[in-house]
Design an enzyme around this catalytic site. Structure first.
Site, PDB file in Angstrom:
ATOM      1  N   ARG A 169       0.901  -1.132   0.127  1.00 53.03           N
ATOM      2  CA  ARG A 169       0.138   0.032   0.105  1.00 53.03           C
ATOM      3  C   ARG A 169       1.034   1.374  -0.083  1.00 53.03           C
ATOM      4  O   ARG A 169       0.522   2.272   0.830  1.00 53.03           O
ATOM      5  CB  ARG A 169      -1.031   0.109   1.206  1.00 53.03           C
ATOM      6  CG  ARG A 169      -1.671  -1.057   1.285  1.00 53.03           C
ATOM      7  CD  ARG A 169      -2.976  -1.149  -0.012  1.00 53.03           C
ATOM      8  NE  ARG A 169      -3.683  -2.612  -0.003  1.00 53.03           N
ATOM      9  CZ  ARG A 169      -3.415  -3.430  -0.570  1.00 53.03           C
ATOM     10  NH1 ARG A 169      -2.211  -3.826  -1.403  1.00 53.03           N
ATOM     11  NH2 ARG A 169      -4.260  -4.369  -0.141  1.00 53.03           N
ATOM     12  N   SER A 224     -11.479   0.546   2.244  1.00 59.04           N
ATOM     13  CA  SER A 224     -10.640  -0.135   3.232  1.00 59.04           C
ATOM     14  C   SER A 224      -9.989   1.052   4.087  1.00 59.04           C
ATOM     15  O   SER A 224      -9.326   1.781   3.187  1.00 59.04           O
ATOM     16  CB  SER A 224      -9.657  -1.196   3.054  1.00 59.04           C
ATOM     17  OG  SER A 224      -9.185  -1.988   4.035  1.00 59.04           O
ATOM     18  N   GLU A 240      -4.712   3.778   5.717  1.00 54.03           N
ATOM     19  CA  GLU A 240      -4.388   3.468   4.458  1.00 54.03           C
ATOM     20  C   GLU A 240      -5.168   4.639   3.336  1.00 54.03           C
ATOM     21  O   GLU A 240      -4.543   5.074   2.512  1.00 54.03           O
ATOM     22  CB  GLU A 240      -5.256   2.401   3.960  1.00 54.03           C
ATOM     23  CG  GLU A 240      -5.284   1.702   2.565  1.00 54.03           C
ATOM     24  CD  GLU A 240      -5.730   0.426   2.056  1.00 54.03           C
ATOM     25  OE1 GLU A 240      -6.255   0.326   1.292  1.00 54.03           O
ATOM     26  OE2 GLU A 240      -5.641  -0.509   2.788  1.00 54.03           O
TER      27      GLU A 240
END
Length: 305
Positions: free
Chosen positions: A178, A228, A298
């Site tokens: 990520r 998410s 994130e």
């Protein structure tokens, strides 16, 4: 910073078609969470030359500059974003070159995945449910169901903060879980080339159908959200930690932790960005207190209160 907004608007309209320069544009109209205040200037260039000129204009005139994809993995604060917000939504072409798919940065990575399917090319199936743009997918090395961008990216064309176009090989983006060095380098992705392989159409479609079913059955797609929210902590799953902290259904204002998937925070009833961020902080605090685990975001947070 004090800006002569009328002058900046006039000067931007000399670079870009005036219809593509919006003043005081509400950014909640451009984010998946349906949150966010106004951008002083929201510009949508149609050519690489216009992108270069906007970057150089912002740099030479000390005007704050922010790149916004399709708003799927960002939260824009209620005070909005000062200066120029640049959107590459007009850069959305996708084409095939041999066994590669070349997708412009404003195209949805989902659409690149579907294009690959129609071309009988395998390697992008994992992206069939990721809502972000191609540029955003590179920025965060997006992934799902065991696949990620670094598995199939060959190279990309970018514009640097001097306004120059460069070709950057996949290995030079430092793609990891990520993350990438795109922000650190000041790159704006223009297009990406994905290295794929030929495969039977029905085999590719079966895989994508299976992943789509898993996504739709487990994620709260009926509500606005940024997807998410947290990265996976080493040795844990963020959603499981949040669920075990008994946070599902709890929230602040109109934002709450999804009852369907604990890793999602939803805009249930006219939430503000302040509500949404408060829920993120509530979750981080509760998980830290209960399990001693630091949840790292994130999602990016942009703008001012």
């Amino acid at each position: 910073m004090r800006m002569n907004k009328q002058l900046i608007e006039q000067e931007l309209q000399q670079i870009i078609n005036s219809d593509h320069v919006l003043v005081d544009e509400l950014l909640k109209n451009h984010t998946y969470t349906k949150l966010g205040g106004k951008a002083d200037f929201f510009v949508t260039p149609a050519t690489i030359e216009e992108v270069q000129q906007v970057i150089r204009y912002a740099k030479n005139n000390n005007v704050p500059f922010t790149l916004l994809g399709n708003g799927s993995n960002v939260i824009v604060r209620d005070g909005g974003i000062r200066g120029i917000v640049l959107s590459l939504k007009k850069f959305n072409a996708i084409k095939r070159d041999g066994n590669s798919v070349i997708a412009e940065s404003g195209a949805r990575i989902i659409d690149a995945s579907r294009f690959a399917l129609e071309e009988h090319l395998t390697g992008l199936e994992f992206a069939c449910g990721i809502p972000g743009t191609v540029g955003g997918a590179l920025y965060m090395n997006a992934g799902a169901y065991g696949g990620e961008i670094k598995d199939c990216l060959d190279h990309a064309l970018v514009v640097n903060m001097e306004g120059d176009v460069q070709r950057v090989e996949a290995k030079d983006f430092d793609l990891a879980y990520r993350t990438s060095n795109i922000a650190e380098k000041g790159y704006i992705v223009l297009e990406a080339t994905f290295r794929l392989q030929e495969e039977d159409y029905h085999a590719i479609k079966a895989e994508m159908d299976d992943l789509t079913f898993k996504r739709e059955s487990k994620q709260p797609l009926e509500y606005p959200s940024c997807g998410s929210v947290f990265k996976r902590p080493p040795g844990y799953f963020a959603g499981k930690l949040i669920q075990d902290s008994e946070l599902q259904g709890k929230g602040v204002g109109g934002a709450e932790v999804s009852k369907k998937h604990a890793g999602f925070i939803i805009n249930k009833t006219n939430a503000t960005a302040t509500d949404y961020i408060a829920v993120i902080e509530m979750v981080q605090k509760a998980v830290k207190e209960r399990f001693g685990v630091d949840l790292e975001r994130e999602v990016r947070i942009l703008g001012e209160d």
